[in-house]
Scaffold this motif. Structure first.
Motif, PDB file in Angstrom:
ATOM      1  N   ASN A  44      11.681  22.391  -0.342  1.00  0.00           N
ATOM      2  CA  ASN A  44      12.714  23.323  -1.386  1.00  0.00           C
ATOM      3  C   ASN A  44      11.705  23.102  -2.567  1.00  0.00           C
ATOM      4  OD1 ASN A  44      14.969  24.529  -0.421  1.00  0.00           O
ATOM      5  ND2 ASN A  44      15.134  22.495   0.545  1.00  0.00           N
ATOM      6  N   ALA A  45      11.322  21.929  -3.056  1.00  0.00           N
ATOM      7  CA  ALA A  45      10.420  21.825  -4.168  1.00  0.00           C
ATOM      8  C   ALA A  45       9.349  22.727  -4.332  1.00  0.00           C
ATOM      9  CB  ALA A  45      10.212  20.634  -4.805  1.00  0.00           C
ATOM     10  N   THR A  50       6.230  27.715  -6.272  1.00  0.00           N
ATOM     11  CA  THR A  50       5.658  28.716  -5.944  1.00  0.00           C
ATOM     12  C   THR A  50       6.502  29.928  -6.609  1.00  0.00           C
ATOM     13  OG1 THR A  50       4.707  27.995  -3.678  1.00  0.00           O
ATOM     14  CG2 THR A  50       4.905  30.596  -4.003  1.00  0.00           C
ATOM     15  N   MET A  51       7.648  29.996  -6.456  1.00  0.00           N
ATOM     16  CA  MET A  51       8.698  31.040  -7.281  1.00  0.00           C
ATOM     17  C   MET A  51       8.449  31.073  -8.599  1.00  0.00           C
ATOM     18  SD  MET A  51       9.669  32.698  -4.603  1.00  0.00           S
ATOM     19  CE  MET A  51      10.681  33.825  -5.651  1.00  0.00           C
ATOM     20  N   ALA A  52       8.105  29.851  -9.279  1.00  0.00           N
ATOM     21  CA  ALA A  52       8.128  29.792 -10.848  1.00  0.00           C
ATOM     22  C   ALA A  52       7.240  30.552 -11.121  1.00  0.00           C
ATOM     23  CB  ALA A  52       7.917  28.439 -11.144  1.00  0.00           C
ATOM     24  N   LYS A  53       6.050  31.114 -10.365  1.00  0.00           N
ATOM     25  CA  LYS A  53       5.002  31.651 -11.077  1.00  0.00           C
ATOM     26  C   LYS A  53       5.168  33.276 -10.885  1.00  0.00           C
ATOM     27  CE  LYS A  53       1.789  28.415  -8.818  1.00  0.00           C
ATOM     28  NZ  LYS A  53       0.850  28.257  -7.468  1.00  0.00           N
ATOM     29  N   GLU A  90       6.105  21.976 -14.944  1.00  0.00           N
ATOM     30  CA  GLU A  90       6.971  20.885 -14.417  1.00  0.00           C
ATOM     31  C   GLU A  90       7.376  21.064 -12.988  1.00  0.00           C
ATOM     32  OE1 GLU A  90       7.537  18.289 -16.096  1.00  0.00           O
ATOM     33  OE2 GLU A  90       6.652  19.007 -18.050  1.00  0.00           O
ATOM     34  N   SER A  91       7.595  22.521 -12.410  1.00  0.00           N
ATOM     35  CA  SER A  91       8.071  22.635 -11.131  1.00  0.00           C
ATOM     36  C   SER A  91       6.716  21.987 -10.209  1.00  0.00           C
ATOM     37  CB  SER A  91       8.414  24.005 -11.027  1.00  0.00           C
ATOM     38  OG  SER A  91       7.355  24.861 -11.164  1.00  0.00           O
ATOM     39  N   THR A  92       5.609  22.097 -10.871  1.00  0.00           N
ATOM     40  CA  THR A  92       4.250  21.656 -10.067  1.00  0.00           C
ATOM     41  C   THR A  92       4.576  20.350  -9.819  1.00  0.00           C
ATOM     42  OG1 THR A  92       3.261  23.703 -10.602  1.00  0.00           O
ATOM     43  CG2 THR A  92       2.032  21.533  -9.850  1.00  0.00           C
ATOM     44  N   LYS A  93       5.079  19.593 -10.938  1.00  0.00           N
ATOM     45  CA  LYS A  93       5.248  18.193 -10.808  1.00  0.00           C
ATOM     46  C   LYS A  93       6.426  17.656  -9.901  1.00  0.00           C
ATOM     47  CE  LYS A  93       3.772  17.424 -15.638  1.00  0.00           C
ATOM     48  NZ  LYS A  93       4.418  16.880 -17.140  1.00  0.00           N
ATOM     49  N   LEU A  94       7.340  18.568 -10.082  1.00  0.00           N
ATOM     50  CA  LEU A  94       8.634  18.319  -9.225  1.00  0.00           C
ATOM     51  C   LEU A  94       8.352  18.407  -7.628  1.00  0.00           C
ATOM     52  CD1 LEU A  94      11.633  18.185  -9.005  1.00  0.00           C
ATOM     53  CD2 LEU A  94      11.763  20.758  -8.755  1.00  0.00           C
ATOM     54  N   ALA A  95       7.295  19.367  -7.511  1.00  0.00           N
ATOM     55  CA  ALA A  95       6.953  19.334  -5.797  1.00  0.00           C
ATOM     56  C   ALA A  95       6.184  17.919  -5.800  1.00  0.00           C
ATOM     57  CB  ALA A  95       5.945  20.606  -5.701  1.00  0.00           C
ATOM     58  N   ALA A  96       5.191  17.829  -6.417  1.00  0.00           N
ATOM     59  CA  ALA A  96       4.450  16.332  -6.424  1.00  0.00           C
ATOM     60  C   ALA A  96       5.296  15.265  -6.378  1.00  0.00           C
ATOM     61  CB  ALA A  96       3.602  16.205  -7.437  1.00  0.00           C
ATOM     62  N   ALA A  97       6.419  15.195  -7.231  1.00  0.00           N
ATOM     63  CA  ALA A  97       7.199  14.075  -7.052  1.00  0.00           C
ATOM     64  C   ALA A  97       8.036  13.953  -5.690  1.00  0.00           C
ATOM     65  CB  ALA A  97       8.155  14.140  -8.252  1.00  0.00           C
ATOM     66  N   ALA A  98       8.560  15.040  -5.205  1.00  0.00           N
ATOM     67  CA  ALA A  98       9.340  15.094  -3.952  1.00  0.00           C
ATOM     68  C   ALA A  98       8.301  14.741  -2.983  1.00  0.00           C
ATOM     69  CB  ALA A  98       9.602  16.842  -3.890  1.00  0.00           C
ATOM     70  N   THR A 108      13.886  12.271 -12.031  1.00  0.00           N
ATOM     71  CA  THR A 108      13.244  12.469 -13.475  1.00  0.00           C
ATOM     72  C   THR A 108      12.330  13.841 -13.431  1.00  0.00           C
ATOM     73  OG1 THR A 108      12.514  10.183 -13.466  1.00  0.00           O
ATOM     74  CG2 THR A 108      11.259  11.405 -14.891  1.00  0.00           C
ATOM     75  N   ALA A 109      11.902  14.280 -12.366  1.00  0.00           N
ATOM     76  CA  ALA A 109      11.056  15.572 -12.343  1.00  0.00           C
ATOM     77  C   ALA A 109      12.060  16.757 -12.276  1.00  0.00           C
ATOM     78  CB  ALA A 109      10.221  15.695 -11.300  1.00  0.00           C
ATOM     79  N   PHE A 110      13.152  16.463 -11.675  1.00  0.00           N
ATOM     80  CA  PHE A 110      14.242  17.629 -11.757  1.00  0.00           C
ATOM     81  C   PHE A 110      14.884  17.918 -13.003  1.00  0.00           C
ATOM     82  CE2 PHE A 110      18.373  18.872 -11.324  1.00  0.00           C
ATOM     83  CZ  PHE A 110      18.600  19.989 -10.709  1.00  0.00           C
ATOM     84  N   ALA A 111      14.821  16.697 -13.862  1.00  0.00           N
ATOM     85  CA  ALA A 111      15.865  16.867 -15.092  1.00  0.00           C
ATOM     86  C   ALA A 111      14.697  17.665 -16.064  1.00  0.00           C
ATOM     87  CB  ALA A 111      15.963  15.470 -15.583  1.00  0.00           C
ATOM     88  N   ALA A 112      13.355  17.160 -15.975  1.00  0.00           N
ATOM     89  CA  ALA A 112      12.443  17.703 -16.879  1.00  0.00           C
ATOM     90  C   ALA A 112      12.148  19.329 -16.515  1.00  0.00           C
ATOM     91  CB  ALA A 112      11.170  17.132 -16.515  1.00  0.00           C
ATOM     92  N   THR A 113      12.343  19.805 -15.235  1.00  0.00           N
ATOM     93  CA  THR A 113      12.228  21.018 -14.840  1.00  0.00           C
ATOM     94  C   THR A 113      13.221  21.959 -15.412  1.00  0.00           C
ATOM     95  OG1 THR A 113      10.956  20.436 -12.896  1.00  0.00           O
ATOM     96  CG2 THR A 113      11.976  22.699 -12.945  1.00  0.00           C
ATOM     97  N   ALA A 114      14.622  21.190 -15.225  1.00  0.00           N
ATOM     98  CA  ALA A 114      15.917  21.781 -15.693  1.00  0.00           C
ATOM     99  C   ALA A 114      16.000  22.062 -17.065  1.00  0.00           C
ATOM    100  CB  ALA A 114      17.154  21.164 -15.260  1.00  0.00           C
ATOM    101  N   GLY A 115      15.124  21.262 -17.857  1.00  0.00           N
ATOM    102  CA  GLY A 115      15.057  21.463 -19.112  1.00  0.00           C
ATOM    103  C   GLY A 115      14.152  22.639 -19.601  1.00  0.00           C
ATOM    104  N   THR A 116      13.298  22.891 -18.978  1.00  0.00           N
ATOM    105  CA  THR A 116      12.398  24.113 -19.069  1.00  0.00           C
ATOM    106  C   THR A 116      13.149  25.436 -18.752  1.00  0.00           C
ATOM    107  OG1 THR A 116      11.306  24.221 -17.059  1.00  0.00           O
ATOM    108  CG2 THR A 116      10.243  22.906 -18.692  1.00  0.00           C
TER     109      THR A 116
END
Ligand code: ASC
Length: 127
Positions: A44-45, A50-53, A90-98, A108-116
């Motif tokens: 999902n991440a 991908t969709m974020a772009k 941040e979503s790229t980092k989320l995918a890496a974290a996942a 942590t990465a989810f919170a950072a992404t949601a913040g954006t």
């Protein structure tokens, strides 16, 4: 890229919708609402990253009518781009974290992404 203004609006709204569906699935795990499954979180991440772009090409000038898009999107184009770039990063980092399978890293990465998401909505979305 778009045959008519309505297509650009539909494109960005639908891209954001698909992204939100998959972001929500990651969030359900990050927030403990559903059991953590590293493979599901990662799949999902990846879709979120991908969709974020995609949505940004749909913000064609003159397509704010009858939508929640604030005119500042077009009067502050550099700032808007910066804002969308943050989501992509941040979503790229989320995918890496996942991918690591580490739930704490995912949280942590989810919170950072949601913040954006929120920062951009606060600045550029009506209501
Ligand atoms: C979501 C979603 C958003 C963001 C935002 C984060 O899941 O649909 O728009 O997260 O609520 O604050």
């Amino acid at each position: 890229q778009f045959a008519k203004p309505e297509d650009a609006i539909k494109y960005r709204q639908n891209a954001l919708f698909v992204m939100a569906q998959h972001f929500g699935r990651v969030g359900a795990m990050a927030n403990g609402r559903v059991p953590f499954d590293a493979n599901v979180a990662s799949a999902n991440a990846e879709i979120v990253a991908t969709m974020a772009k995609l949505p940004w090409a749909g913000f064609v000038p003159g397509t704010d009518g009858n939508t929640k898009a604030k005119p500042e999107i077009w009067t502050e184009q550099a700032k808007f781009k910066e804002s969308s770039d943050k989501l992509v990063a941040e979503s790229t980092k989320l995918a890496a974290a996942a991918k690591t399978g580490n739930l704490e890293a995912l949280k942590t990465a989810f919170a950072a992404t949601a913040g954006t998401c929120k920062a951009c909505h606060d600045a550029y979305r009506k209501e």
